[in-house]
Design an enzyme around this catalytic site. Sequence first.
Site, mmCIF file in Angstrom:
data_model
loop_
_atom_site.group_PDB
_atom_site.id
_atom_site.type_symbol
_atom_site.label_atom_id
_atom_site.label_comp_id
_atom_site.label_asym_id
_atom_site.label_seq_id
_atom_site.Cartn_x
_atom_site.Cartn_y
_atom_site.Cartn_z
ATOM 1 N N THR A 10 0.829 -1.214 0.000
ATOM 2 C CA THR A 10 0.000 0.000 0.000
ATOM 3 C C THR A 10 0.864 1.265 0.000
ATOM 4 O OG1 THR A 10 -1.540 -1.274 1.317
ATOM 5 C CG2 THR A 10 -1.911 1.079 1.252
ATOM 6 N N GLU A 123 9.753 9.945 9.039
ATOM 7 C CA GLU A 123 8.605 10.845 9.247
ATOM 8 C C GLU A 123 7.268 10.094 9.193
ATOM 9 O OE1 GLU A 123 8.535 14.429 9.923
ATOM 10 O OE2 GLU A 123 6.682 13.443 10.500
ATOM 11 N N GLY A 128 1.331 8.972 10.097
ATOM 12 C CA GLY A 128 1.191 8.920 8.631
ATOM 13 C C GLY A 128 1.670 10.194 7.974
ATOM 14 N N GLU A 184 -6.493 -4.775 9.745
ATOM 15 C CA GLU A 184 -5.915 -5.979 9.147
ATOM 16 C C GLU A 184 -6.804 -7.175 9.490
ATOM 17 O OE1 GLU A 184 -2.748 -6.006 7.728
ATOM 18 O OE2 GLU A 184 -2.376 -3.889 8.100
ATOM 19 N N ASP A 195 0.250 -0.808 18.264
ATOM 20 C CA ASP A 195 0.693 0.153 17.251
ATOM 21 C C ASP A 195 0.854 1.549 17.888
ATOM 22 O OD1 ASP A 195 0.767 0.857 14.152
ATOM 23 O OD2 ASP A 195 -0.613 2.284 15.069
ATOM 24 N N LYS A 199 4.337 3.954 18.614
ATOM 25 C CA LYS A 199 4.409 5.349 18.154
ATOM 26 C C LYS A 199 4.734 6.294 19.309
ATOM 27 C CE LYS A 199 1.408 4.538 14.156
ATOM 28 N NZ LYS A 199 0.014 4.408 13.707
HETATM 29 N N1 HSE Z 1 -2.666 0.559 11.315
HETATM 30 C C1 HSE Z 1 -2.240 1.918 11.436
HETATM 31 C C2 HSE Z 1 -3.450 2.798 11.768
HETATM 32 C C3 HSE Z 1 -1.599 2.374 10.151
HETATM 33 O O1 HSE Z 1 -4.577 2.335 11.672
HETATM 34 O O2 HSE Z 1 -3.269 3.940 12.168
HETATM 35 C C4 HSE Z 1 -0.819 3.644 10.266
HETATM 36 O O3 HSE Z 1 0.292 3.514 11.101
#
Ligand code: HSE
Length: 398
Positions: A10, A123, A128, A184, A195, A199
């Site tokens: 992607t 970055e 994102g 996912e 996740d 971060k």
């Molecule tokens: N799986 C992550 C989200 C993708 O939904 O934010 C971006 O890091």
Amino acid sequence: MKVAIMGYGTIGSGVAKVLDVNRDVIADHLGDTLDLKYILDLRDFPDDPHKDLFVKDYMDIVNDSEVQIVVETMGGVNPAYEFVKAMLLAGKSVTTSNKALVADKGVELTKIAAEHNCNFVFEAAVGGGIPIIRTINACLTADIIEEVSAICNGTTNYMLTKMEKNGSDYADVLKEAQDLGYAEKDPTADVEGFDSCRKIAILTSLITGHQVKFEKIPTQGISKISAVDFKYAKAMNRSIKLLARAVKTGDTYTCRVAPFMLPEDHTLFHVSGVMNAVYIRGNMLGDSMYYGAGAGSLPTASAVAADMVFLARNTNRVVPVKWDEQELAIGDNMAETYRFFVRTGASQSEIEEVFGNVEYANLDLDDETGFVTEMISESSFEQLSKSLGEIKSYIRLA
Ligand code: HSE
């Protein structure tokens, strides 16, 4: 300038598109073009306009001295770590969107890059398309950062927003998020907060200059949040958001990922759907907030491509990054204080006997009562909850 992309999923395919569509604007900024020479992927793309650029062995890129900038958009720590390390050892600068790689190996890869007269930047790994990493590294360097509170997972924010707006159940919105391609097939990393945890570990590392181990950050996701929780939240004029936070406590930071109930006047209250936002308070700056598309092919690819321009501008020059291998001793999580929203089957007299003064948020449900504690520490909450017994669920208030 010749460049390569490792991983044509992607994000990687989005990067190729940004380089194509915005070729002229990039060349205007840079005074040179970024020419894609290789794409590394094990799969075949016979109908792709870049079909002639595909290679299956990363050493083809390592061994080509013409390639100076490499993009890593494969995801996961392995084999991305091995590939990125090989590029840096060969003196090629790398940009990655891979937060798992950066949280785990970022400090080491940054050091290797500096030792080989190149740069490692990331970055797109947090927020994102939101330019937050360079903001911290370059624009917030004259402040003591007192707080970072982020909605930095688009999938869970989308799910929570849907639950709030439609009164839907967790399982239904998860299925919807999967059907739309946000979540996912195995949604664990997003819904369990892992996740977001990586971060906030990255952001806290950059703020402090030391390694923050993501494994040490207490992390709760949204998988236990229900439609009933949102009914209570609505009754209290609050919203439920998954926050990743780092708060300055003494000379260190306390980090946490958890769902929080936010009042309507909270800076992050209106951040809805797949959008991300990072709130930062500096001791001189005061409040600031960075908002935008935190996921998705082109927003993330835009950040990767901007990193490529940055790397191209800094060829043969190591841009300093404050990040060393010394581990940051993060603050005592049990000393954090919050008001806690609690759902319990206990009676009001039992609740008050244990928690003293509380505020009720009653939905007139037969089998449970909702209440909010006074401001208490995590350790007191843990003890008092054990004394009360019958706790169904709890959410911290922000
Ligand atoms: N799986 C992550 C989200 C993708 O939904 O934010 C971006 O890091």
